[in-house]
Design a protein around this motif. Structure first.
Motif, PDB file in Angstrom:
ATOM      1  N   UNK A  48      17.246  -8.031  -0.764  1.00  0.00           N
ATOM      2  CA  UNK A  48      17.458  -9.479  -0.744  1.00  0.00           C
ATOM      3  C   UNK A  48      16.148 -10.234  -0.516  1.00  0.00           C
ATOM      4  N   UNK A  49      15.027  -9.539  -0.673  1.00  0.00           N
ATOM      5  CA  UNK A  49      13.701 -10.137  -0.545  1.00  0.00           C
ATOM      6  C   UNK A  49      13.509 -10.793   0.822  1.00  0.00           C
ATOM      7  N   UNK A  50      14.016 -10.138   1.857  1.00  0.00           N
ATOM      8  CA  UNK A  50      13.879 -10.686   3.213  1.00  0.00           C
ATOM      9  C   UNK A  50      12.450 -10.565   3.739  1.00  0.00           C
ATOM     10  N   UNK A  51      11.681  -9.676   3.150  1.00  0.00           N
ATOM     11  CA  UNK A  51      10.272  -9.437   3.490  1.00  0.00           C
ATOM     12  C   UNK A  51      10.079  -8.865   4.889  1.00  0.00           C
ATOM     13  N   UNK A  52      11.134  -8.320   5.471  1.00  0.00           N
ATOM     14  CA  UNK A  52      10.992  -7.667   6.771  1.00  0.00           C
ATOM     15  C   UNK A  52       9.990  -6.527   6.681  1.00  0.00           C
ATOM     16  N   UNK A  53       9.982  -5.812   5.544  1.00  0.00           N
ATOM     17  CA  UNK A  53       9.033  -4.709   5.351  1.00  0.00           C
ATOM     18  C   UNK A  53       7.590  -5.213   5.458  1.00  0.00           C
ATOM     19  N   UNK A  54       7.347  -6.420   4.973  1.00  0.00           N
ATOM     20  CA  UNK A  54       6.009  -7.005   5.020  1.00  0.00           C
ATOM     21  C   UNK A  54       5.702  -7.569   6.405  1.00  0.00           C
ATOM     22  N   UNK A  55       6.679  -8.234   7.003  1.00  0.00           N
ATOM     23  CA  UNK A  55       6.472  -8.861   8.308  1.00  0.00           C
ATOM     24  C   UNK A  55       6.174  -7.807   9.379  1.00  0.00           C
ATOM     25  N   UNK A  56       6.962  -6.712   9.349  1.00  0.00           N
ATOM     26  CA  UNK A  56       6.754  -5.657  10.344  1.00  0.00           C
ATOM     27  C   UNK A  56       5.521  -4.823  10.037  1.00  0.00           C
ATOM     28  N   UNK A  57       5.150  -4.760   8.764  1.00  0.00           N
ATOM     29  CA  UNK A  57       3.959  -4.013   8.372  1.00  0.00           C
ATOM     30  C   UNK A  57       4.100  -2.502   8.444  1.00  0.00           C
ATOM     31  N   UNK A 109       4.484  -4.139  -0.496  1.00  0.00           N
ATOM     32  CA  UNK A 109       4.176  -4.890   0.725  1.00  0.00           C
ATOM     33  C   UNK A 109       3.633  -3.987   1.826  1.00  0.00           C
ATOM     34  N   UNK A 110       3.759  -2.687   1.637  1.00  0.00           N
ATOM     35  CA  UNK A 110       3.286  -1.724   2.637  1.00  0.00           C
ATOM     36  C   UNK A 110       1.969  -1.069   2.274  1.00  0.00           C
ATOM     37  N   UNK A 111       1.203  -1.678   1.385  1.00  0.00           N
ATOM     38  CA  UNK A 111      -0.130  -1.178   1.100  1.00  0.00           C
ATOM     39  C   UNK A 111      -0.207  -0.126   0.007  1.00  0.00           C
ATOM     40  N   UNK A 112       0.830   0.000  -0.808  1.00  0.00           N
ATOM     41  CA  UNK A 112       0.856   0.937  -1.940  1.00  0.00           C
ATOM     42  C   UNK A 112       0.568   2.382  -1.516  1.00  0.00           C
ATOM     43  N   UNK A 113       1.398   2.946  -0.644  1.00  0.00           N
ATOM     44  CA  UNK A 113       1.146   4.304  -0.149  1.00  0.00           C
ATOM     45  C   UNK A 113       1.316   5.413  -1.195  1.00  0.00           C
ATOM     46  N   UNK A 114       1.813   5.101  -2.394  1.00  0.00           N
ATOM     47  CA  UNK A 114       1.917   6.119  -3.446  1.00  0.00           C
ATOM     48  C   UNK A 114       0.676   6.138  -4.334  1.00  0.00           C
ATOM     49  N   UNK A 115      -0.241   5.251  -4.081  1.00  0.00           N
ATOM     50  CA  UNK A 115      -1.463   5.140  -4.896  1.00  0.00           C
ATOM     51  C   UNK A 115      -2.170   6.493  -4.942  1.00  0.00           C
ATOM     52  N   UNK A 116      -2.515   6.913  -6.168  1.00  0.00           N
ATOM     53  CA  UNK A 116      -3.272   8.148  -6.339  1.00  0.00           C
ATOM     54  C   UNK A 116      -2.433   9.404  -6.466  1.00  0.00           C
TER      55      UNK A 116
END
Length: 192
Positions: A48-57, A109-116
């Motif tokens: 629902x695009x609450x952005x909790x994932x981004x807010x909590x980091x 929003x979590x810094x792209x942890x799958x990168x690479x």
């Protein structure tokens, strides 16, 4: 090395699921630990695009009950991520799209942890739509900054009832080539 295959098929015994069994077997023979997650075993709540994932980091969904965080943890641990789906109405299945929509926002929003990491895709359809679903899933991997392994021929299967996928000679060649390229990529990334 670890590989994780996300299965977007509702059928535990169907073309997509049977191809995955072959994929797991071939990766294991090459010394790559491989696991399958059947997405239809989960009841994902829509993002629902609450952005909790981004807010909590912390790159985690606030819904701790639907399995999203559990799968995301496994994706972060894996070196190879393979997305596999039948194509219904020229798209990946609804459960695959639902999970990827939610996971995509969390991961972005979590810094792209799958990168690479190494990514790959295969799709199956009765007659058409598999190419569109293939591109949809490849695009998702590219947006998360994975190195997507390709092949010639593409592993875009034409099949109705399993094991009809075996009759698609070119897609079988493409699948084998894709798996060879995954092994090659894991060797290069691990320095072997």
């Amino acid at each position: 090395m670890k590989a994780l295959v996300l299965n977007g098929s509702p059928r535990p015994i169907g073309n997509t699921s049977n191809i995955i069994l072959e994929v797991l077997e071939k990766l294991e023979k090459e010394g790559i630990e491989a696991e399958q997650i059947q997405l239809y075993a989960y009841q994902f709540t829509p993002c629902n695009d609450c952005r909790t994932c981004e807010i909590r980091g912390d790159c985690r969904c606030m819904d701790m009950e639907d399995g999203t965080n559990e799968i995301l943890d496994k994706m972060r641990e894996a070196d190879v991520i393979i997305l596999a789906s039948p194509a219904y109405c020229s798209s990946a299945t609804a459960v695959m799209r639902s999970f990827l929509e939610k996971a995509g926002l969390i991961l972005d929003k979590g810094g792209k942890p799958l990168r690479g990491k190494i990514g790959a895709v295969f799709t199956v359809s009765e007659h058409d739509g598999a190419e569109t679903a293939y591109l949809e899933l490849v695009t998702w991997l590219l947006r998360r900054e994975l190195f997507v392994v390709g092949s010639s021929h593409l592993p875009v299967f034409r099949a109705l009832n399993s094991p009809a996928y075996e009759d698609d000679v070119y897609s079988m060649k493409g699948l084998d080539r894709m798996l060879d390229n995954i092994v090659l990529a894991t060797e290069k990334f691990s320095g072997e």
